[in-house]
Design a protein around this motif. Sequence first.
Motif, PDB file in Angstrom:
ATOM      1  N   MET A 146      22.716   1.298  -2.072  1.00  0.00           N
ATOM      2  CA  MET A 146      21.909   2.497  -1.815  1.00  0.00           C
ATOM      3  C   MET A 146      20.668   2.093  -1.016  1.00  0.00           C
ATOM      4  N   THR A 147      20.371   2.824   0.084  1.00  0.00           N
ATOM      5  CA  THR A 147      19.219   2.519   0.927  1.00  0.00           C
ATOM      6  C   THR A 147      17.930   2.927   0.233  1.00  0.00           C
ATOM      7  N   GLN A 148      16.930   2.029   0.272  1.00  0.00           N
ATOM      8  CA  GLN A 148      15.638   2.348  -0.320  1.00  0.00           C
ATOM      9  C   GLN A 148      14.921   3.394   0.520  1.00  0.00           C
ATOM     10  N   SER A 149      14.204   4.288  -0.149  1.00  0.00           N
ATOM     11  CA  SER A 149      13.369   5.250   0.552  1.00  0.00           C
ATOM     12  C   SER A 149      12.186   4.536   1.181  1.00  0.00           C
ATOM     13  N   ARG A 150      11.858   4.917   2.404  1.00  0.00           N
ATOM     14  CA  ARG A 150      10.684   4.387   3.086  1.00  0.00           C
ATOM     15  C   ARG A 150       9.574   5.413   2.937  1.00  0.00           C
ATOM     16  N   ILE A 151       8.521   5.056   2.225  1.00  0.00           N
ATOM     17  CA  ILE A 151       7.489   6.028   1.879  1.00  0.00           C
ATOM     18  C   ILE A 151       6.136   5.581   2.432  1.00  0.00           C
ATOM     19  N   LEU A 152       5.468   6.508   3.096  1.00  0.00           N
ATOM     20  CA  LEU A 152       4.130   6.284   3.630  1.00  0.00           C
ATOM     21  C   LEU A 152       3.119   6.958   2.713  1.00  0.00           C
ATOM     22  N   VAL A 153       2.090   6.213   2.298  1.00  0.00           N
ATOM     23  CA  VAL A 153       1.018   6.765   1.471  1.00  0.00           C
ATOM     24  C   VAL A 153      -0.287   6.582   2.226  1.00  0.00           C
ATOM     25  N   THR A 154      -0.859   7.676   2.735  1.00  0.00           N
ATOM     26  CA  THR A 154      -2.175   7.571   3.365  1.00  0.00           C
ATOM     27  C   THR A 154      -3.244   7.654   2.271  1.00  0.00           C
ATOM     28  N   GLY A 155      -4.322   6.887   2.459  1.00  0.00           N
ATOM     29  CA  GLY A 155      -5.301   6.768   1.378  1.00  0.00           C
ATOM     30  C   GLY A 155      -4.761   5.956   0.222  1.00  0.00           C
ATOM     31  N   GLY A 156      -3.818   5.068   0.531  1.00  0.00           N
ATOM     32  CA  GLY A 156      -3.108   4.335  -0.519  1.00  0.00           C
ATOM     33  C   GLY A 156      -3.926   3.300  -1.249  1.00  0.00           C
ATOM     34  N   ALA A 157      -5.076   2.903  -0.696  1.00  0.00           N
ATOM     35  CA  ALA A 157      -5.943   1.942  -1.383  1.00  0.00           C
ATOM     36  C   ALA A 157      -7.030   2.637  -2.196  1.00  0.00           C
ATOM     37  N   GLY A 158      -6.975   3.952  -2.246  1.00  0.00           N
ATOM     38  CA  GLY A 158      -7.947   4.698  -3.037  1.00  0.00           C
ATOM     39  C   GLY A 158      -7.589   4.725  -4.504  1.00  0.00           C
ATOM     40  N   PHE A 159      -8.390   5.442  -5.264  1.00  0.00           N
ATOM     41  CA  PHE A 159      -8.198   5.533  -6.712  1.00  0.00           C
ATOM     42  C   PHE A 159      -6.820   6.090  -7.055  1.00  0.00           C
ATOM     43  N   ILE A 160      -6.532   7.309  -6.659  1.00  0.00           N
ATOM     44  CA  ILE A 160      -5.231   7.900  -6.974  1.00  0.00           C
ATOM     45  C   ILE A 160      -4.135   7.247  -6.151  1.00  0.00           C
ATOM     46  N   GLY A 161      -4.417   6.979  -4.869  1.00  0.00           N
ATOM     47  CA  GLY A 161      -3.407   6.409  -3.988  1.00  0.00           C
ATOM     48  C   GLY A 161      -2.844   5.094  -4.481  1.00  0.00           C
ATOM     49  N   SER A 162      -3.696   4.240  -5.023  1.00  0.00           N
ATOM     50  CA  SER A 162      -3.217   2.939  -5.499  1.00  0.00           C
ATOM     51  C   SER A 162      -2.293   3.091  -6.699  1.00  0.00           C
ATOM     52  N   HIS A 163      -2.603   4.031  -7.577  1.00  0.00           N
ATOM     53  CA  HIS A 163      -1.715   4.294  -8.719  1.00  0.00           C
ATOM     54  C   HIS A 163      -0.390   4.880  -8.252  1.00  0.00           C
ATOM     55  N   LEU A 164      -0.440   5.729  -7.218  1.00  0.00           N
ATOM     56  CA  LEU A 164       0.788   6.293  -6.681  1.00  0.00           C
ATOM     57  C   LEU A 164       1.656   5.207  -6.041  1.00  0.00           C
ATOM     58  N   CYS A 165       1.048   4.322  -5.261  1.00  0.00           N
ATOM     59  CA  CYS A 165       1.804   3.211  -4.669  1.00  0.00           C
ATOM     60  C   CYS A 165       2.491   2.390  -5.752  1.00  0.00           C
TER      61      CYS A 165
END
Length: 323
Positions: free
Chosen positions: A1-20
């Motif tokens: 199964m191919t992995q999803s390629r996901i872009l997270v902008t603001g990914g080093a922020g508070f919420i963004g880092s938890h989402l990553c």
Amino acid sequence: MTQSRILVTGGAGFIGSHLCERLLADRAEVLCVDNYYTGRRQNIAHLGRLPGFETLRHDVTLPLYVETDQIYNLACPASPVHYQFDPVQTLKTSVHGAINMLGLAKRTRARIFQASTSEVYGDPIVHPQPESYWGNVNPLGTRACYDEGKRAAETLFFDYHRQHRVAIKVARIFNTYGPRMHPNDGRVVSNFIVQALRGEPITLYGDGAQTRSFCYVSDLVDAIVRLMATPDEICGPINLGNPAEFSIRQLAELVIATTGSRSAIVLRPLPPDDPRQRQPDIALARSLLGWQPKVALADGLAETIAYFRHCLGVPAARVALRA
């Protein structure tokens, strides 16, 4: 199964880092994009050794050309201290950033999530706030760069959906707290915790009767991921937050008790356009996502306080020595 390629902008922020972190745990490939204006490398340092994680320093006000299956657009300073420092850039981040990420989603046929905010409701005269409420926002005030920027971004998302059939998901995020909050972001939870741990007076604006609802970050991230997985016809906006309502004074007293601080509470004038009440109606999130918050405020504060103790180097035995 191919992995999803996901872009997270603001990914080093508070919420963004938890989402990553959550997306990597779900075995996705994650590209974390951040210009580090408010995001911090230390938030994502532990993710760098994980397979499938990549970082890119980039400002979303400029076009980005990558291949992706999903986009989570979280890029924007979210605390008054940061978004009022350069209000023009804040507005550009919301509007130009939305245009650039929506253009990328259109080109790649990616599903795209927009981190909107409860601030679109302004100082509400409807309580609690349902998604059908259009809000009470001062378009000329010092908070307008953020409030109106996020409102304009929502408009762009729905216009791209109608005109270009872009698959969108829009969430209105209410007050969120937890580990990795910036200690100097000026938000009420981080302010109170830092002041209590340092034994400084707790600064309370107004009389403390104004209310907020506080959602722990793991609950929020779970809701975001659930929303992104819904069928295309579910676009939002959907309120995401904890409907348990507390006065600001109650929060201050709980932080003092939990930290063991002897800090006194001092009153300061209420800032312009500061909302008197803020509580989400989450009926849609319950029915469409099967979601509701699980973490009680007392439990979440304990985790957040432990994080700030470590960051500030303040062991329990030293709490309130200067009080």
